[in-house]
Design an enzyme around this catalytic site. Structure first.
Site, PDB file in Angstrom:
ATOM      1  N   LYS A 102       0.852  -1.192   0.000  1.00 19.91           N
ATOM      2  CA  LYS A 102       0.000   0.000   0.000  1.00 19.91           C
ATOM      3  C   LYS A 102       0.884   1.237   0.000  1.00 19.91           C
ATOM      4  O   LYS A 102       2.028   1.184   0.450  1.00 19.91           O
ATOM      5  CB  LYS A 102      -0.902   0.014   1.255  1.00 19.91           C
ATOM      6  CG  LYS A 102      -2.176   0.789   1.055  1.00 19.91           C
ATOM      7  CD  LYS A 102      -3.235  -0.059   0.353  1.00 19.91           C
ATOM      8  CE  LYS A 102      -4.498   0.705   0.088  1.00 19.91           C
ATOM      9  NZ  LYS A 102      -5.586  -0.180  -0.363  1.00 19.91           N
ATOM     10  N   GLY A 216     -20.307   6.535   2.720  1.00 24.59           N
ATOM     11  CA  GLY A 216     -19.239   6.779   1.739  1.00 24.59           C
ATOM     12  C   GLY A 216     -19.837   6.692   0.351  1.00 24.59           C
ATOM     13  O   GLY A 216     -20.517   5.719   0.021  1.00 24.59           O
ATOM     14  N   GLY A 218     -18.116   7.332  -2.780  1.00 26.88           N
ATOM     15  CA  GLY A 218     -17.089   7.463  -3.820  1.00 26.88           C
ATOM     16  C   GLY A 218     -17.162   6.256  -4.721  1.00 26.88           C
ATOM     17  O   GLY A 218     -18.242   5.725  -4.996  1.00 26.88           O
ATOM     18  N   ASN A 219     -16.008   5.789  -5.171  1.00 28.14           N
ATOM     19  CA  ASN A 219     -15.980   4.663  -6.105  1.00 28.14           C
ATOM     20  C   ASN A 219     -16.729   3.446  -5.548  1.00 28.14           C
ATOM     21  O   ASN A 219     -17.629   2.909  -6.207  1.00 28.14           O
ATOM     22  CB  ASN A 219     -14.515   4.296  -6.415  1.00 28.14           C
ATOM     23  CG  ASN A 219     -14.432   3.078  -7.307  1.00 28.14           C
ATOM     24  OD1 ASN A 219     -14.619   1.958  -6.851  1.00 28.14           O
ATOM     25  ND2 ASN A 219     -14.189   3.287  -8.581  1.00 28.14           N
ATOM     26  N   ALA A 220     -16.385   3.017  -4.349  1.00 28.25           N
ATOM     27  CA  ALA A 220     -16.997   1.806  -3.801  1.00 28.25           C
ATOM     28  C   ALA A 220     -18.478   2.037  -3.448  1.00 28.25           C
ATOM     29  O   ALA A 220     -19.356   1.255  -3.848  1.00 28.25           O
ATOM     30  CB  ALA A 220     -16.210   1.352  -2.571  1.00 28.25           C
ATOM     31  N   GLY A 221     -18.759   3.109  -2.712  1.00 27.06           N
ATOM     32  CA  GLY A 221     -20.118   3.333  -2.212  1.00 27.06           C
ATOM     33  C   GLY A 221     -21.142   3.666  -3.284  1.00 27.06           C
ATOM     34  O   GLY A 221     -22.267   3.157  -3.260  1.00 27.06           O
TER      35      GLY A 221
HETATM   36  P1  NAD Z   1     -13.189   7.477  -2.850  1.00 29.54           P
HETATM   37  O1  NAD Z   1     -12.173   8.491  -2.609  1.00 29.54           O
HETATM   38  O2  NAD Z   1     -13.657   7.250  -4.244  1.00 29.54           O
HETATM   39  O3  NAD Z   1     -14.501   7.773  -1.950  1.00 29.54           O
HETATM   40  C1  NAD Z   1     -14.451   7.926  -0.576  1.00 29.54           C
HETATM   41  C2  NAD Z   1     -15.822   8.400  -0.138  1.00 29.54           C
HETATM   42  O4  NAD Z   1     -15.907   8.386   1.283  1.00 29.54           O
HETATM   43  C3  NAD Z   1     -16.145   9.830  -0.582  1.00 29.54           C
HETATM   44  O5  NAD Z   1     -17.493   9.893  -1.001  1.00 29.54           O
HETATM   45  C4  NAD Z   1     -15.957  10.635   0.698  1.00 29.54           C
HETATM   46  O6  NAD Z   1     -16.738  11.816   0.690  1.00 29.54           O
HETATM   47  C5  NAD Z   1     -16.450   9.628   1.706  1.00 29.54           C
HETATM   48  N1  NAD Z   1     -16.050   9.902   3.082  1.00 29.54           N
HETATM   49  C6  NAD Z   1     -14.842  10.266   3.546  1.00 29.54           C
HETATM   50  N2  NAD Z   1     -14.919  10.439   4.874  1.00 29.54           N
HETATM   51  C7  NAD Z   1     -16.189  10.145   5.243  1.00 29.54           C
HETATM   52  C8  NAD Z   1     -16.897  10.131   6.466  1.00 29.54           C
HETATM   53  N3  NAD Z   1     -16.306  10.440   7.601  1.00 29.54           N
HETATM   54  N4  NAD Z   1     -18.204   9.765   6.458  1.00 29.54           N
HETATM   55  C9  NAD Z   1     -18.825   9.446   5.305  1.00 29.54           C
HETATM   56  N5  NAD Z   1     -18.205   9.439   4.127  1.00 29.54           N
HETATM   57  C10 NAD Z   1     -16.916   9.791   4.093  1.00 29.54           C
HETATM   58  O7  NAD Z   1     -12.629   6.129  -2.209  1.00 29.54           O
HETATM   59  P2  NAD Z   1     -13.018   4.634  -2.548  1.00 29.54           P
HETATM   60  O8  NAD Z   1     -12.077   4.137  -3.564  1.00 29.54           O
HETATM   61  O9  NAD Z   1     -14.486   4.494  -2.754  1.00 29.54           O
HETATM   62  O10 NAD Z   1     -12.603   3.955  -1.167  1.00 29.54           O
HETATM   63  C11 NAD Z   1     -13.471   3.878  -0.051  1.00 29.54           C
HETATM   64  C12 NAD Z   1     -13.006   2.767   0.858  1.00 29.54           C
HETATM   65  O11 NAD Z   1     -13.015   1.538   0.107  1.00 29.54           O
HETATM   66  C13 NAD Z   1     -11.572   2.927   1.380  1.00 29.54           C
HETATM   67  O12 NAD Z   1     -11.482   2.347   2.661  1.00 29.54           O
HETATM   68  C14 NAD Z   1     -10.762   2.094   0.401  1.00 29.54           C
HETATM   69  O13 NAD Z   1      -9.544   1.659   0.961  1.00 29.54           O
HETATM   70  C15 NAD Z   1     -11.742   0.945   0.173  1.00 29.54           C
HETATM   71  N6  NAD Z   1     -11.495   0.166  -1.041  1.00 29.54           N
HETATM   72  C16 NAD Z   1     -11.597   0.764  -2.277  1.00 29.54           C
HETATM   73  C17 NAD Z   1     -11.337  -0.005  -3.401  1.00 29.54           C
HETATM   74  C18 NAD Z   1     -11.465   0.573  -4.784  1.00 29.54           C
HETATM   75  O14 NAD Z   1     -11.362  -0.205  -5.754  1.00 29.54           O
HETATM   76  N7  NAD Z   1     -11.696   1.843  -4.961  1.00 29.54           N
HETATM   77  C19 NAD Z   1     -10.999  -1.365  -3.279  1.00 29.54           C
HETATM   78  C20 NAD Z   1     -10.946  -1.934  -2.011  1.00 29.54           C
HETATM   79  C21 NAD Z   1     -11.201  -1.156  -0.894  1.00 29.54           C
END
Ligand code: NAD
Length: 422
Positions: A102, A216, A218-221
């Protein structure tokens, strides 16, 4: 408890349950390499700013190091250590031939221009390029890093090694070697596992209408809300860093996505009641999808969680104490190292396609992802029954089983540790 201690506690608990060889636990409790770099960047106003960056390579027992990198103001070494460690376990849970790594840079990406982000990314590549590469360590997107940042990463690396190297990083745009289905893979993989879990329930325990909250966006949510809504689940709440949005009758997910994309936050949507970010976790629902970041369900709020099922798309969103408490209460937690492994699985597909310069149709990606997620869930489920433990413990056991075999087959010299300091 901090995130890394949390990860170590999960590892120790599962190791004890399966009576794991203590040398395996000891080896996996230390990352192989730690790199701290200074990243000087010329800002738009002409000033020079030096950012701190990290890359931690946890284990290459089962293949090249693999793991994303994030841009966050308070990212720290222990957080990256925890995430790198989890990557080794995650890749082992889904049986893909990678180790764990990471990275991250301490910066506020939200306040930086595209030009500053590009210069930051290129400087980071210059600082880490000697330890990454398609056969060594393959980064990917994580919090506040996206496909554009991956394209810059790939371009700068290719320039430095003087040949086109799309396989150095995954999560790229389709036009420069990305895979179809990568953007929604984390959410899609989690949904496959959730559906498989729900299918294990007796008919009487299954609901016709599951109410879901997604923390959340972002990408995942965002993809999780979209996919679940499409499957007929009712999304009653969503949140991002600015706040939450709740409507017990269900939200119009397409409208929320549109408002998030155009106005910057789910709280700009008129669909429901606006809440403070942490309040969304405590609203009534059946399934709580944790897709924001680590340490969200913790001692302070664990007693207020109303969901029966937690789906951990984020890494480390539930603290060790909260996990123990909720397990005792009968809440089912589908753990991060299984639930969000769809992302690294399709990253693996992307890397394979880059190696072959041959690109698969979306349907092929989806079929292959589904098969891996279903087989991984079935394997975890088997260990859960065998050891009569939680799904998280079973997922760690499933990973240990593969990591231990690799370690014993390769011999003790396979895991030589080497630390690099600034
Ligand atoms: P991202 O940057 O696309 O989105 C993050 C989201 O979380 C944003 O909408 C942000 O506004 C929100 N956020 C941040 N702090 C917050 C809070 N206190 N309360 C509510 N929402 C909040 O990131 P992502 O890629 O979606 O990653 C999110 C999680 O998923 C992380 O823990 C990441 O490690 C994990 N993850 C992502 C992937 C991937 O492929 N993108 C894969 C495995 C795990």
């Amino acid at each position: 408890m901090d995130f890394y201690k949390n990860t170590l506690s999960n590892m120790q608990k599962s190791a004890k349950i399966m009576k794991l060889d203590s040398e395996v636990l000891e080896t996996l409790s230390h990352p192989q390499k730690t790199l701290i770099v200074s990243v000087p960047v010329r800002m738009d106003d002409g000033s020079l700013k030096v950012f701190e960056g990290y890359r931690i390579q946890h284990s290459e027992l089962r293949g090249p190091f693999k793991g994303g990198f994030r841009y966050l103001p308070d990212v720290c070494l222990d957080e990256i250590k925890a995430l790198a460690t989890e990557m080794s376990f995650k890749c082992a849970v889904v049986g893909i031939p990678y180790g764990g790594a990471k990275g991250g840079i301490k910066c506020n990406a939200k306040e930086m221009s595209q030009g500053e982000l590009e210069r930051l990314t290129r400087k980071y590549v210059q600082a880490v390029y000697q330890i990454v590469g398609p056969e060594h360590d393959i980064p990917a997107p994580d919090m506040y890093t996206n496909s554009q940042i991956m394209a810059w990463f790939m371009d700068e690396y290719s320039r430095l090694v003087n040949k086109y190297q799309p396989g150095v990083v995954t999560g790229k745009p389709i036009e420069v070697g990305g895979s179809l289905g990568r953007d929604s893979a984390t959410a899609q993989g989690g949904v496959y596992v959730l559906q498989d879990y729900l299918n294990t329930l007796d008919e009487k325990d299954r609901k016709k209408d599951y109410k879901v909250i997604v923390q959340g966006f972002g990408n995942a949510g965002m993809h999780a809300a979209d996919i679940l809504h499409g499957l007929g689940f009712t999304i009653v709440g969503v949140s991002d860093s600015r706040g939450g949005l709740y409507n017990a009758e269900g939200l119009d997910v397409q409208q929320v996505i549109k408002d998030k994309k155009t106005k910057g936050s789910v709280t700009e949507c008129n669909e429901g009641k606006c809440l403070k970010p942490h309040e969304i976790l405590e609203q009534p629902c059946d399934i709580l999808v944790l897709a924001a970041m680590e340490n969200q369900v913790i001692e302070e709020n664990m007693k207020h969680i109303k969901a029966d099922i937690l789906l951990e798309l984020a890494n480390g969103p539930t603290s060790f104490e909260a996990d123990e408490y909720l397990n005792k209460k009968g809440v089912v937690i589908i753990p991060d190292i299984l639930a969000n492994a769809g992302g690294v699985t399709v990253s693996y597909f992307e890397w394979l396609q880059n190696q072959q310069s041959y690109y698969w149709p979306l349907e092929e990606v989806k079929v292959k992802l589904k098969r891996i997620m279903q087989e991984s869930f079935a394997r975890v489920n088997k260990f859960q029954k065998e050891y009569k433990c939680s799904m998280r413990e079973a997922a760690y056991i499933s990973a240990y089983d593969r990591l231990e075999k690799a370690m014993k087959l390769r011999g003790s010299g396979a895991n030589l540790r080497c630390k690099i300091y600034r």
